[in-house]
Design a protein around this motif. Structure first.
Motif, short mmCIF file in Angstrom:
data_model
loop_
_atom_site.label_atom_id
_atom_site.label_comp_id
_atom_site.label_asym_id
_atom_site.label_seq_id
_atom_site.Cartn_x
_atom_site.Cartn_y
_atom_site.Cartn_z
N UNK A 161 5.73 11.38 -10.37
CA UNK A 161 5.37 10.88 -9.03
C UNK A 161 5.41 9.36 -8.99
N UNK A 162 5.07 8.73 -10.10
CA UNK A 162 5.05 7.27 -10.15
C UNK A 162 6.42 6.67 -10.39
N UNK A 163 7.13 7.16 -11.39
CA UNK A 163 8.33 6.47 -11.85
C UNK A 163 9.62 7.21 -11.55
N UNK A 164 9.52 8.44 -11.04
CA UNK A 164 10.73 9.21 -10.75
C UNK A 164 11.21 10.02 -11.95
N UNK A 218 -12.11 4.94 1.70
CA UNK A 218 -12.31 6.34 1.34
C UNK A 218 -11.32 7.25 2.07
N UNK A 219 -11.07 6.95 3.34
CA UNK A 219 -10.13 7.77 4.10
C UNK A 219 -8.74 7.73 3.47
N UNK A 220 -8.33 6.55 3.02
CA UNK A 220 -7.03 6.43 2.36
C UNK A 220 -7.03 7.20 1.04
N UNK A 225 -5.40 11.68 -2.57
CA UNK A 225 -5.78 12.80 -3.43
C UNK A 225 -5.06 14.08 -2.98
N UNK A 226 -5.09 14.34 -1.69
CA UNK A 226 -4.47 15.57 -1.18
C UNK A 226 -2.96 15.52 -1.28
N UNK A 227 -2.37 14.34 -1.08
CA UNK A 227 -0.90 14.24 -1.14
C UNK A 227 -0.38 14.48 -2.55
N UNK A 233 -1.93 23.78 -1.66
CA UNK A 233 -3.32 23.49 -2.03
C UNK A 233 -3.91 22.32 -1.24
N UNK A 234 -3.13 21.70 -0.39
CA UNK A 234 -3.61 20.52 0.33
C UNK A 234 -4.61 20.89 1.42
#
Length: 270
Positions: A161-164, A218-220, A225-227, A233-234
């Motif tokens: 997810x971070x580096x591809x 917190x909203x971000x 977290x969900x993404x 599961x989101x």
């Protein structure tokens, strides 16, 4: 330097303090490059759970003691007692999983301050944080293939997810250590600074985070977290609730008022 001061005041393989609404967790096993034992995984998870519910904590920094290492993986000297049997291995793996579950679930900003080796399990800790700031001398790697270790899909996916996929493949296939500049090119780290500027860079980042509205942050974080979860599961209900809470909060009023009065807002998280 705040990390040195915390280490001087504390003792044991894990030290933590709260300064100016920032919680610091220091992995303190410098003779073994801050390698992690089962007790360190367990204690770290407990601290994260504690700080998650502490309204006085705005952000959490994870870092290593000394000037050589963030965390250089698992403490091999403990393998005979902690990973010698199937049962012991299962217990150890459960401790590691509990730590990462706590780190992934916390709804406050988490920052990895990396100075030196960030290897194996140490890299997993760092990529579990929201932001990574490292010194120029820092190195990163996952030597699983050099040790005959089968790395679980969840950890591979989090790195991807971070580096591809291409850089993830190179990191795992080669097992080699990558420089801080290579890590920056990969987008593995947010920022690379000279070692003597590391604390300044982290302090600047923390200052900017801590002065902003906690509910907005917190909203971000809840959305991030969900993404990171599979689509099935989101659940963005907590995120939507926090967004609504922002609109009726005293901080929203304070933000507008401070803007009109041309002053810095004083947010309380309410």
């Amino acid at each position: 330097m705040i990390v040195e001061e915390i280490v001087k005041r504390g003792s044991g393989p894990l030290i933590s303090e709260i300064h100016d609404k920032i919680a610091w967790i220091v992995f303190n096993n410098p003779d073994r490059m801050n390698a992690m034992s089962k007790d360190m995984w367990d204690s770290s998870a407990n601290l994260l759970d504690k700080y998650a519910s502490d309204s006085n904590v705005r952000a959490i920094v994870l870092t290593g003691a000394g000037e050589r290492s963030f965390v250089a993986g698992a403490d091999i000297s403990k393998f005979e007692t902690e990973r010698a049997s199937t049962e012991a291995m299962a217990s150890y793996n459960e401790s590691v999983a509990n730590f990462h579950n706590s780190l992934n679930a916390i709804t406050k900003p988490t920052i990895a301050r990396v100075n030196g080796y960030c290897i194996g399990g140490g890299l997993a800790i760092a990529i579990g944080c929201d932001i990574r700031v490292c010194s120029e001398k820092s190195t990163f790697g996952v030597p699983a293939a050099k040790l005959g270790i089968g790395y679980k899909a969840k950890g591979i996916m989090e790195l991807e997810r971070l580096v591809g996929p291409a850089f993830t493949a190179e990191i795992f296939y080669t097992g080699r250590q990558f420089s801080s500049e290579e890590a920056k090119v990969m987008r593995l780290v947010n920022r690379v600074v000279p070692e003597d500027k590391l604390d300044e860079a982290v302090a600047d980042l923390l200052g900017r985070v801590a002065q902003n509205a906690p509910l907005s942050i917190r909203a971000v974080k809840e959305a991030l977290i969900e993404s990171g979860k599979p689509d099935s599961e989101r659940d963005f209900s907590a995120h939507h609730s926090t967004v609504e809470q922002c609109q009726t909060s005293s901080d929203y009023t304070e933000g507008r008022t401070a803007f009109m009065e041309k002053r810095r807002p004083l947010f309380t998280g309410t």
